[in-house]
Design an enzyme around this catalytic site. Structure first.
Site, mmCIF file in Angstrom:
data_model
loop_
_atom_site.group_PDB
_atom_site.id
_atom_site.type_symbol
_atom_site.label_atom_id
_atom_site.label_comp_id
_atom_site.label_asym_id
_atom_site.label_seq_id
_atom_site.Cartn_x
_atom_site.Cartn_y
_atom_site.Cartn_z
ATOM 1 N N ARG A 50 0.854 -1.186 0.000
ATOM 2 C CA ARG A 50 0.000 0.000 0.000
ATOM 3 C C ARG A 50 0.897 1.246 0.000
ATOM 4 N NH1 ARG A 50 -4.386 -1.674 4.722
ATOM 5 N NH2 ARG A 50 -5.378 -3.405 3.590
ATOM 6 N N ASP A 52 1.942 5.164 -0.129
ATOM 7 C CA ASP A 52 1.373 6.362 0.466
ATOM 8 C C ASP A 52 1.027 7.403 -0.592
ATOM 9 O OD1 ASP A 52 1.617 5.367 3.044
ATOM 10 O OD2 ASP A 52 3.568 6.303 3.388
ATOM 11 N N ARG A 202 11.581 6.017 3.167
ATOM 12 C CA ARG A 202 11.736 7.469 3.210
ATOM 13 C C ARG A 202 12.537 7.922 4.428
ATOM 14 N NH1 ARG A 202 5.822 9.459 2.969
ATOM 15 N NH2 ARG A 202 6.845 11.459 3.397
#
Length: 258
Positions: A50, A52, A202
């Site tokens: 999934r 973002d 990230r």
């Protein structure tokens, strides 16, 4: 009901992420709406990961169950027709077994992060790269990244909203390459693991950028990892340089030999 695997490419900018949202556009919602144009719904996709809001994909994989026995080529062509003009494309489709699952059958995920090093604002690459106005020390970032490869508690490098039961993961590879991109010099980070924590990539790239900029030493990455404290993490970089590059399975469902 026949089950089909779909390989999906998308620009994440217009979407609130992969997952279907009640009041915001999502990639999952766009494909499910397209499926409903082919066969009466409702349809529910299962995806390998999934992504973002703002995160892109070159090789997302999902699966769907349909009533009709479509040929994979005609299914992908029909979906692409109904997905226009959204920046979402079904680049491949395959018939898979009833027990095949896009998420649970996967054995690895591969991410790419693109960082552009130039002072002039990005124009054609805007929204596709994270831009910094300085040249980074790639060797220092590589040295810092070595502390993260392997089996570790990644509490420092996961979002406080992460729903994973454990922060312990095995990061199989971090490759950092200096390349000449279409808009100028880039640093490209390629990370590979069976699975990732929320915001792990990230967080890692944002921390390594600090090393490349000289604000952190490579050893500081080890100290941050060992702290097992989210507050010890460097800045979390923005989503728009991140791509889900591919998903690995014991047998590639899209291979002509599969």
């Amino acid at each position: 009901m026949p089950r089909f695997a779909l390989k999906v490419e998308y620009d994440g900018a217009p979407f609130a992420g992969w997952q279907r949202q009640a009041d915001q556009p999502s990639v999952q919602g766009a494909i499910e709406d397209a499926l409903a144009r082919l066969e009466p719904g409702p349809h529910t996709l299962a995806a390998a990961g999934r992504t973002d809001a703002g995160v892109h994909a070159r090789g997302q994989v999902c699966h769907c169950d349909l009533v009709k026995e479509w040929s994979p080529f005609r299914l992908s062509e029909a979906l692409n027709y109904h997905l226009k003009p959204l920046p979402v494309a079904i680049v491949d489709a395959a018939r898979v077994g009833d027990d095949w699952h896009a998420r649970f059958s996967a054995v690895e995920r591969r991410y790419l992060f693109r960082l552009l090093m130039r002072r002039a604002p990005a124009t054609l690459e805007a929204g596709q790269v994270w831009q910094v106005p300085r040249v980074l020390d790639v060797d220092a970032m590589r040295e810092g990244s070595r502390h993260l490869v392997g089996h570790h508690d990644f509490t420092t490098f996961r979002s406080v909203m992460c729903q994973a039961q454990s922060p312990v993961k095995t990061l199989d590879e971090i490759r950092i390459d200096a390349v000449e991109g279409p808009a100028g010099p880039e640093v490209q980070f390629r990370l590979r693991a069976r699975s990732f924590l929320h915001n792990q990539v990230r967080s890692i790239v944002g921390t390594l950028e600090r090393v490349g900029a000289g604000s952190w030493s490579p050893e500081d990455v080890r100290l941050a990892l060992e702290a097992r404290d989210r507050a010890a993490c460097g800045p979390v970089c923005p989503p728009y340089g991140l791509y889900l590059a591919g998903v690995g399975y014991p047998e590639d469902p899209f291979s002509t030999d599969a």
